[in-house]
Design an enzyme around this catalytic site. Structure first.
Site, PDB file in Angstrom:
ATOM      1  N   LEU A  94       0.937  -1.170   0.027  1.00 13.09           N
ATOM      2  CA  LEU A  94       0.072  -0.020   0.029  1.00 13.09           C
ATOM      3  C   LEU A  94       0.768   1.214   0.006  1.00 13.09           C
ATOM      4  CD1 LEU A  94      -2.711   1.412   0.137  1.00 13.09           C
ATOM      5  CD2 LEU A  94      -2.637   1.186   2.882  1.00 13.09           C
ATOM      6  N   TYR A  95       1.929   1.289   0.723  1.00 13.10           N
ATOM      7  CA  TYR A  95       2.979   2.394   0.849  1.00 13.10           C
ATOM      8  C   TYR A  95       3.319   2.572  -0.740  1.00 13.10           C
ATOM      9  CZ  TYR A  95       7.206   4.989   1.109  1.00 13.10           C
ATOM     10  OH  TYR A  95       8.219   5.795   1.010  1.00 13.10           O
ATOM     11  N   ALA A  96       3.731   1.504  -1.487  1.00 14.29           N
ATOM     12  CA  ALA A  96       4.287   1.797  -2.625  1.00 14.29           C
ATOM     13  C   ALA A  96       3.146   2.461  -3.681  1.00 14.29           C
ATOM     14  CB  ALA A  96       4.560   0.560  -3.216  1.00 14.29           C
TER      15      ALA A  96
ATOM     16  N   THR B 101       0.626   4.359  -2.661  1.00 16.86           N
ATOM     17  CA  THR B 101       0.303   5.495  -2.591  1.00 16.86           C
ATOM     18  C   THR B 101       1.182   6.628  -3.157  1.00 16.86           C
ATOM     19  OG1 THR B 101       1.338   5.773  -0.553  1.00 16.86           O
ATOM     20  CG2 THR B 101      -0.940   5.340  -0.229  1.00 16.86           C
TER      21      THR B 101
END
Length: 491
Positions: free
Chosen positions: A283-285, A287
């Site tokens: 999810l970090y990637a 965003t």
């Protein structure tokens, strides 16, 4: 008066009359009889009539004054009610408070007035001819702190902004803030989602650039708190770009932190800006990839000059405690076990090299082309993205071996297979575009960089390496107790 209110009031009146009539009838019937029974029946009916009349009045009050009943449960905006961003600022403020990031930051309403504007202008005024005036978000963070120091050291004007959240120990961020203040850099305690404050900042002084480094970091933490990543990395970026696009005096150029994580499941190596980035592994990637798409839209619509920087595993003094090298150092000193992912390799990039890349990107950003408060643009503006890495992937086991040598103590290692939690097995940067456009050339070996980190680590935490390294003290002099935490080098 609404019909429902009239009906309710009329019912109350009829109830009062009915109660009065019933009481009179009882009095007549009991004129020569039991007085105690008369008083009891009369009181009972009057009590019922009073309760019903009270309910009617409450209904009347609720229809006319609903806001007063809910006032205690409303999170109000600190913006002026006449501000066009007042309602959206209220929604963002409520969202941030309900997420419970780190406790309340200073209200944007406290940042106003002539004295405040003078302090802003003092901090952002360059000390050299043709110097930059830069707003640095995340200035109390790892990369933001070092970039702010470097900008100030070469004579640029710098104003910092940070919300000092508790993702990792805020005392480290406060220590960075104090050091920046000693160098003449003010860091405001505020949030990037406060659009009204950002608008006031960019109107108070002629900023030439925004270095947007504030973000929710960490790959694995996104599995525990996904909303934090959406709030900071997506909504926060939009807030910054909105303020820049509609800046009062001039549109600043924007340089912002993307991430090497956008390469996701890419198997081509070394990672190039020309490779596909549509398969994020976390999810970090996702965003950060969304941020690159959002940057494209703001460049196209408003003529903002925007440069995205894809960082590759940045390390060094004053670093992030959640990063693997930092966590491993603390665990080795404390005699706690560390968990390594088998066959993991990372393109560790020393902070000084990354800072030179950030400053090079600022210096070559080019001008934004939006005019009339962002309502139109005079022509196309630069839109760029660059890798900032070391170009030499290193096995995590080698990084641990270097730390063991520098700390004078062996690590208690536990090697496991990499889980499916968003980490990728390796990263490897191709930096030819950055080298071509602003001379980016990483020059720090892993051994040299980790030596600088350990020197700072020992001094800051007052670690007695000669005594066996088992006593880790916090900066304030108290023993730092912490739970054992398994960390990978994929941070």
């Amino acid at each position: 008066m609404p019909a429902g209110v009239v009906d309710a009031a009329a019912k109350g009146v009829r109830l009062d009359r009915h109660a009065a009539g019933a009481s009179s009838l009882l009095l007549r019937r009991a004129s020569g009889g039991n007085k105690h029974l008369l008083v009891s029946a009369s009181s009972h009916l009057l009590f019922r009539a009073t309760v019903l009349a009270t309910l009617a009045l409450v209904l009347l009050f609720a229809v006319h004054y609903p806001s007063l009943l809910s006032h205690s449960f409303t999170l109000s905006s600190s913006s002026s009610p006449h501000s066009p961003s007042s309602s959206s600022s209220s929604r963002r403020s409520s969202h941030r408070s309900l997420l419970g990031r780190s406790g309340p930051s200073s209200s944007s309403s406290s940042y106003s007035g002539a004295a405040w504007e003078r302090e802003i202008r003092r901090s952002v005024t360059p000390r050299r001819a043709d110097g930059l005036s830069v707003l640095v978000t995340g200035a109390a963070g790892f990369v933001g702190f070092h970039c702010s120091l470097a900008l100030r050291a070469r004579g640029d004007g710098v104003l910092g902004l940070d919300n000092f959240n508790s993702y990792y120990d805020p005392s480290l961020k406060r220590a960075r803030q104090r050091l920046l203040a000693s160098r003449g850099v003010s860091v405001l305690d505020a949030d990037i989602n406060d659009g009204a404050l950002l608008h006031r900042l960019l109107s108070a002084a002629p900023f030439t650039h925004v270095l947007h480094l504030a973000a929710q970091a960490g790959v694995r933490h996104a599995m525990r708190d996904p909303q934090a990543y959406v709030s900071s990395n997506v909504a926060g970026l939009v807030s910054v770009l909105e303020a820049a696009a509609h800046a009062g005096q001039q549109q600043p150029a924007v340089v912002w932190a993307s991430s090497s994580s956008v390469y996701g499941l890419n198997t081509e190596s070394p990672f190039s800006e020309d490779h596909r980035t549509d398969r994020p592994a976390s999810l970090y990637a996702a965003t950060k990839k969304a941020g690159e798409a959002i940057a494209h839209a703001y460049n196209h619509i408003y003529g903002l000059s925007i440069t995205g920087l894809r960082f590759f595993t940045v390390y060094g003094p004053w670093g992030r405690p959640d990063m693997a090298y930092f966590s491993f150092a603390r665990s080795i000193v404390a005699g706690e076990p560390i968990t390594l992912f088998r066959d993991a390799r990372r393109d560790f990039t020393y902070i000084d090299d990354v800072v030179r890349g950030c400053l090079g990107a600022l210096d070559t950003a080019g001008k934004s082309t939006g005019v009339s408060g962002g309502r139109k643009k005079s022509g196309p503006a630069p839109l760029r993205v660059y890798n900032l890495g070391n170009t030499s992937p290193v096995p995590v086991t080698r990084m641990v071996a270097v730390l063991e040598k520098l700390l004078g103590k062996k690590a208690n290692k536990r090697v496991v297979t990499m889980p499916s939690n968003g980490d990728v097995p390796f990263t490897h940067a191709n930096v030819t575009h950055a080298a071509r456009d602003f001379g980016y050339r990483p020059a720090t070996s892993l051994e040299e960089g980790l030596r600088h980190f350990v020197d700072w680590f020992v001094q800051y935490y007052k670690v007695d390496i000669k005594g066996g390294g088992n006593n880790v003290l916090a900066a304030g002099g108290k023993t730092g107790k912490r739970k054992s935490m398994a960390m990978s080098a994929a941070s």
